[in-house]
Design a protein around this motif. Structure first.
Motif, PDB file in Angstrom:
ATOM      1  N   HIS A   2     -20.807 -40.682 -28.679  1.00  0.00           N
ATOM      2  CA  HIS A   2     -22.132 -40.074 -28.631  1.00  0.00           C
ATOM      3  C   HIS A   2     -22.834 -40.540 -27.358  1.00  0.00           C
ATOM      4  N   ILE A   3     -23.274 -39.579 -26.549  1.00  0.00           N
ATOM      5  CA  ILE A   3     -23.793 -39.873 -25.218  1.00  0.00           C
ATOM      6  C   ILE A   3     -25.248 -39.448 -25.108  1.00  0.00           C
ATOM      7  N   PHE A   4     -26.055 -40.338 -24.556  1.00  0.00           N
ATOM      8  CA  PHE A   4     -27.461 -40.061 -24.275  1.00  0.00           C
ATOM      9  C   PHE A   4     -27.551 -39.594 -22.831  1.00  0.00           C
ATOM     10  N   SER A   5     -28.077 -38.384 -22.616  1.00  0.00           N
ATOM     11  CA  SER A   5     -28.122 -37.765 -21.288  1.00  0.00           C
ATOM     12  C   SER A   5     -29.553 -37.631 -20.805  1.00  0.00           C
ATOM     13  N   LEU A   6     -29.781 -38.044 -19.552  1.00  0.00           N
ATOM     14  CA  LEU A   6     -31.101 -37.955 -18.928  1.00  0.00           C
ATOM     15  C   LEU A   6     -31.011 -37.157 -17.629  1.00  0.00           C
ATOM     16  N   LEU A   7     -31.985 -36.297 -17.418  1.00  0.00           N
ATOM     17  CA  LEU A   7     -32.088 -35.524 -16.188  1.00  0.00           C
ATOM     18  C   LEU A   7     -33.510 -35.657 -15.662  1.00  0.00           C
ATOM     19  N   ALA A   8     -33.647 -36.004 -14.376  1.00  0.00           N
ATOM     20  CA  ALA A   8     -34.978 -36.202 -13.794  1.00  0.00           C
ATOM     21  C   ALA A   8     -35.073 -35.476 -12.456  1.00  0.00           C
ATOM     22  N   HIS A   9     -35.452 -34.209 -12.517  1.00  0.00           N
ATOM     23  CA  HIS A   9     -35.757 -33.431 -11.315  1.00  0.00           C
ATOM     24  C   HIS A   9     -36.711 -32.316 -11.720  1.00  0.00           C
ATOM     25  N   PRO A  10     -37.813 -32.138 -10.976  1.00  0.00           N
ATOM     26  CA  PRO A  10     -38.845 -31.196 -11.419  1.00  0.00           C
ATOM     27  C   PRO A  10     -38.471 -29.721 -11.283  1.00  0.00           C
ATOM     28  N   ARG A  11     -37.511 -29.385 -10.420  1.00  0.00           N
ATOM     29  CA  ARG A  11     -37.166 -27.978 -10.220  1.00  0.00           C
ATOM     30  C   ARG A  11     -35.977 -27.594 -11.099  1.00  0.00           C
ATOM     31  N   SER A  12     -36.154 -26.568 -11.905  1.00  0.00           N
ATOM     32  CA  SER A  12     -35.099 -26.171 -12.834  1.00  0.00           C
ATOM     33  C   SER A  12     -33.890 -25.573 -12.134  1.00  0.00           C
ATOM     34  N   ASN A  13     -34.041 -25.166 -10.859  1.00  0.00           N
ATOM     35  CA  ASN A  13     -32.906 -24.624 -10.103  1.00  0.00           C
ATOM     36  C   ASN A  13     -32.303 -25.644  -9.143  1.00  0.00           C
ATOM     37  N   SER A  14     -32.606 -26.921  -9.340  1.00  0.00           N
ATOM     38  CA  SER A  14     -32.105 -27.971  -8.449  1.00  0.00           C
ATOM     39  C   SER A  14     -30.616 -28.190  -8.637  1.00  0.00           C
ATOM     40  N   HIS A  75     -36.852 -41.045 -28.181  1.00  0.00           N
ATOM     41  CA  HIS A  75     -36.042 -41.558 -27.078  1.00  0.00           C
ATOM     42  C   HIS A  75     -35.519 -42.966 -27.397  1.00  0.00           C
ATOM     43  N   ARG A  76     -36.362 -43.811 -27.949  1.00  0.00           N
ATOM     44  CA  ARG A  76     -35.929 -45.178 -28.267  1.00  0.00           C
ATOM     45  C   ARG A  76     -34.845 -45.173 -29.328  1.00  0.00           C
ATOM     46  N   GLU A  77     -34.990 -44.331 -30.330  1.00  0.00           N
ATOM     47  CA  GLU A  77     -33.949 -44.222 -31.352  1.00  0.00           C
ATOM     48  C   GLU A  77     -32.663 -43.665 -30.756  1.00  0.00           C
ATOM     49  N   GLY A  78     -32.812 -42.728 -29.821  1.00  0.00           N
ATOM     50  CA  GLY A  78     -31.635 -42.118 -29.205  1.00  0.00           C
ATOM     51  C   GLY A  78     -30.809 -43.099 -28.396  1.00  0.00           C
ATOM     52  N   VAL A  79     -31.456 -43.888 -27.546  1.00  0.00           N
ATOM     53  CA  VAL A  79     -30.697 -44.866 -26.766  1.00  0.00           C
ATOM     54  C   VAL A  79     -30.143 -45.961 -27.667  1.00  0.00           C
ATOM     55  N   GLY A  80     -30.822 -46.201 -28.784  1.00  0.00           N
ATOM     56  CA  GLY A  80     -30.358 -47.232 -29.704  1.00  0.00           C
ATOM     57  C   GLY A  80     -29.060 -46.880 -30.399  1.00  0.00           C
ATOM     58  N   ARG A  81     -28.807 -45.595 -30.622  1.00  0.00           N
ATOM     59  CA  ARG A  81     -27.579 -45.210 -31.324  1.00  0.00           C
ATOM     60  C   ARG A  81     -26.482 -44.675 -30.403  1.00  0.00           C
ATOM     61  N   PRO A 110     -38.299 -54.367 -24.825  1.00  0.00           N
ATOM     62  CA  PRO A 110     -37.801 -55.504 -25.603  1.00  0.00           C
ATOM     63  C   PRO A 110     -37.671 -55.118 -27.077  1.00  0.00           C
ATOM     64  N   GLY A 111     -36.572 -55.493 -27.675  1.00  0.00           N
ATOM     65  CA  GLY A 111     -36.314 -55.124 -29.050  1.00  0.00           C
ATOM     66  C   GLY A 111     -35.526 -53.844 -29.181  1.00  0.00           C
ATOM     67  N   VAL A 112     -35.513 -53.022 -28.111  1.00  0.00           N
ATOM     68  CA  VAL A 112     -34.709 -51.803 -28.084  1.00  0.00           C
ATOM     69  C   VAL A 112     -33.488 -51.992 -27.187  1.00  0.00           C
ATOM     70  N   ALA A 113     -33.725 -52.337 -25.924  1.00  0.00           N
ATOM     71  CA  ALA A 113     -32.640 -52.438 -24.945  1.00  0.00           C
ATOM     72  C   ALA A 113     -32.234 -53.875 -24.647  1.00  0.00           C
ATOM     73  N   TYR A 114     -33.130 -54.809 -24.844  1.00  0.00           N
ATOM     74  CA  TYR A 114     -32.817 -56.215 -24.567  1.00  0.00           C
ATOM     75  C   TYR A 114     -33.791 -57.084 -25.350  1.00  0.00           C
ATOM     76  N   ARG A 115     -33.496 -58.384 -25.360  1.00  0.00           N
ATOM     77  CA  ARG A 115     -34.413 -59.335 -25.977  1.00  0.00           C
ATOM     78  C   ARG A 115     -34.438 -60.614 -25.144  1.00  0.00           C
ATOM     79  N   SER A 128     -26.012 -50.407 -27.833  1.00  0.00           N
ATOM     80  CA  SER A 128     -24.637 -50.192 -28.295  1.00  0.00           C
ATOM     81  C   SER A 128     -23.793 -49.541 -27.217  1.00  0.00           C
ATOM     82  N   MET A 129     -24.433 -48.812 -26.299  1.00  0.00           N
ATOM     83  CA  MET A 129     -23.677 -48.153 -25.236  1.00  0.00           C
ATOM     84  C   MET A 129     -23.079 -49.190 -24.291  1.00  0.00           C
ATOM     85  N   LYS A 130     -21.809 -49.013 -23.986  1.00  0.00           N
ATOM     86  CA  LYS A 130     -21.107 -49.950 -23.106  1.00  0.00           C
ATOM     87  C   LYS A 130     -20.619 -49.302 -21.827  1.00  0.00           C
ATOM     88  N   THR A 131     -20.809 -47.997 -21.690  1.00  0.00           N
ATOM     89  CA  THR A 131     -20.362 -47.314 -20.477  1.00  0.00           C
ATOM     90  C   THR A 131     -21.441 -46.348 -20.010  1.00  0.00           C
TER      91      THR A 131
END
Length: 209
Positions: A2-14, A75-81, A110-115, A128-131
């Motif tokens: 299960h992969i969490f995917s992020l995209l950060a660019h304001p133009r939809s045709n980028s 988003h926090r739940e998503g990266v957590g699983r 803190p508490g989600v990604a690291y402590r 939980s993600m290792k790659t």
């Protein structure tokens, strides 16, 4: 996986959008499941609120209980699983776009990604993600990026963010210069994206079975 995917660019045709779509298609074809987030399309608020500005201790349950914004909680739940991470963004001023930097502040909490037990201690990675696969577009030539600028994005992702959160296996692709690139060159970059998705994430699946 299960992969969490992020995209950060304001133009939809980028080209970043084309890269992300290609990567997700390749991953789904290989049998992976994906939770995808286009930060600009979601109008993600990158501004850290006062009650989120903490760095020590806490638990996942407490962090989620404080999240009044349902998008932040999702988003926090998503990266957590998630078991893997895919990120696509341009190189702007040697850093991710502000919306993605704010995502790091608000989601990799803190508490989600690291402590950290104390300010002087070492972080305990909680994800939980290792790659992870991070793909950047850029118009800076490789020699200048390495010799004059020191490749700050490599420091951000490869030295700071991912190891801090417990990610062990990391690959970063850089496609450049995008400005003025031909259709043939872009097609090769998209094929490289497909190959890296298959080699990286599928390798992890084989190793875990």
């Amino acid at each position: 996986m299960h992969i969490f995917s992020l995209l950060a660019h304001p133009r939809s045709n980028s080209f970043c959008h084309a890269i992300s779509a290609t990567a997700r298609s390749a991953l789904q074809a290989a049998g992976h499941t994906i939770e995808h987030h286009d930060l600009y399309a979601e109008k993600f608020d990158p501004c850290l609120s006062p009650d989120e500005a903490y760095t020590i201790g806490d638990t996942f349950e407490n962090v989620l209980a404080r999240a009044a914004d349902p998008l932040i909680q999702r988003h926090r739940e998503g990266v957590g699983r998630a078991q893997g991470l895919l990120v696509v963004h341009p190189n702007w001023w040697g850093k991710p776009p502000a919306i993605l930097a704010g995502w790091m502040d608000r989601i990799l909490a803190p508490g989600v990604a690291y402590r950290l037990q104390s300010a002087a201690g070492l972080p305990e990675g909680l994800l939980s993600m290792k790659t992870a696969l991070v793909i950047n577009t850029s118009d800076t030539e490789p020699e200048r990026e390495a010799n004059d600028l020191g490749d700050p994005l490599e420091l951000i992702w490869g030295k700071c963010v991912l190891p801090y959160c417990g990610v062990e296996d990391y690959e970063r692709l850089i496609f450049r210069p995008v400005n003025g690139s031909s259709a043939e060159v872009r097609a090769k970059w998209l094929e490289q994206t497909r190959a890296s998705c298959h080699a990286g994430f599928c390798k992890k699946v084989r190793q875990s079975t």
